[in-house]
Design a protein around this motif. Structure first.
Motif, PDB file in Angstrom:
ATOM      1  N   ARG A 253      54.883  23.967  83.455  1.00  0.00           N
ATOM      2  CA  ARG A 253      54.342  23.137  84.536  1.00  0.00           C
ATOM      3  C   ARG A 253      53.913  21.788  83.994  1.00  0.00           C
ATOM      4  O   ARG A 253      53.380  21.689  82.890  1.00  0.00           O
ATOM      5  N   ASN A 254      54.149  20.785  84.796  1.00  0.00           N
ATOM      6  CA  ASN A 254      53.676  19.439  84.530  1.00  0.00           C
ATOM      7  C   ASN A 254      52.618  19.151  85.579  1.00  0.00           C
ATOM      8  O   ASN A 254      52.920  18.836  86.731  1.00  0.00           O
ATOM      9  N   TYR A 255      51.347  19.306  85.180  1.00  0.00           N
ATOM     10  CA  TYR A 255      50.273  19.161  86.153  1.00  0.00           C
ATOM     11  C   TYR A 255      50.128  17.725  86.626  1.00  0.00           C
ATOM     12  O   TYR A 255      49.797  17.477  87.788  1.00  0.00           O
TER      13      TYR A 255
ATOM     14  N   ARG B 252      47.172  23.974  91.348  1.00  0.00           N
ATOM     15  CA  ARG B 252      46.619  24.112  90.010  1.00  0.00           C
ATOM     16  C   ARG B 252      45.925  25.448  89.813  1.00  0.00           C
ATOM     17  O   ARG B 252      45.964  26.034  88.739  1.00  0.00           O
TER      18      ARG B 252
ATOM     19  N   ASN C 298      52.773  17.382  89.124  1.00  0.00           N
ATOM     20  CA  ASN C 298      52.841  18.502  90.070  1.00  0.00           C
ATOM     21  C   ASN C 298      54.245  19.087  90.152  1.00  0.00           C
ATOM     22  O   ASN C 298      54.790  19.289  91.247  1.00  0.00           O
TER      23      ASN C 298
ATOM     24  N   GLN D  88      47.909  29.324  85.578  1.00  0.00           N
ATOM     25  CA  GLN D  88      47.033  28.733  84.574  1.00  0.00           C
ATOM     26  C   GLN D  88      45.997  29.732  84.086  1.00  0.00           C
ATOM     27  O   GLN D  88      45.627  29.749  82.919  1.00  0.00           O
TER      28      GLN D  88
ATOM     29  N   THR E 130      47.987  20.796  95.018  1.00  0.00           N
ATOM     30  CA  THR E 130      48.260  20.763  93.588  1.00  0.00           C
ATOM     31  C   THR E 130      48.766  22.092  93.029  1.00  0.00           C
ATOM     32  O   THR E 130      49.449  22.110  92.029  1.00  0.00           O
TER      33      THR E 130
END
Length: 125
Positions: free
Chosen positions: A70-72, A29, A75, A52, A27
């Motif tokens: 970003r488009n979490y 993230r 992804n 993030q 991810t």
């Protein structure tokens, strides 16, 4: 882990493009992702980063013209480029880290372990 960059092309000076980097296999993230670019005969240079927890940053050469997002959910890492100039011509690479490191190190290519294949951006009339 795979990063797939897309969205490059030929655009006239003053035009806009959006590059996308789709990640698979993890991810990203909790680590930074970034865009770098490399023009013929030049070294790979930092363009923008997104973290993030550590914030975002764009290079001085593109400040006010490029933004990173970003488009979490999907992804995806995006680079929105506007008011393009011929000096922006390069192959653009997306990159992802594998661990959290010091913010000051995030502007160098060695901070990233995963790289996309690159997408060509040509700004010309």
């Amino acid at each position: 882990v795979q990063l797939q960059a897309s969205g490059g092309g030929l655009v006239q000076p003053g035009g806009s493009l959006r590059l996308s980097c789709t990640a698979s296999g993890r991810t990203f993230r909790d680590v930074a992702m970034a865009w770098f670019r490399q023009a013929p005969g030049q070294e790979r240079e930092f363009v923008a980063l997104f973290s993030q927890t550590q914030g975002t940053r764009v290079a001085d050469s593109v400040k006010g013209r490029f933004t990173i997002s970003r488009n979490y959910a999907e992804n995806i890492l995006n680079l929105h480029m506007s008011r393009l100039v011929p000096e922006d011509t390069a192959v653009y690479y997306c990159a992802g880290g594998s661990r959290r490191i010091a913010y000051s190190a995030l502007f160098t290519a060695t901070a990233y372990d995963f790289w996309g294949q690159g997408t060509q951006v040509t700004v010309s009339s």
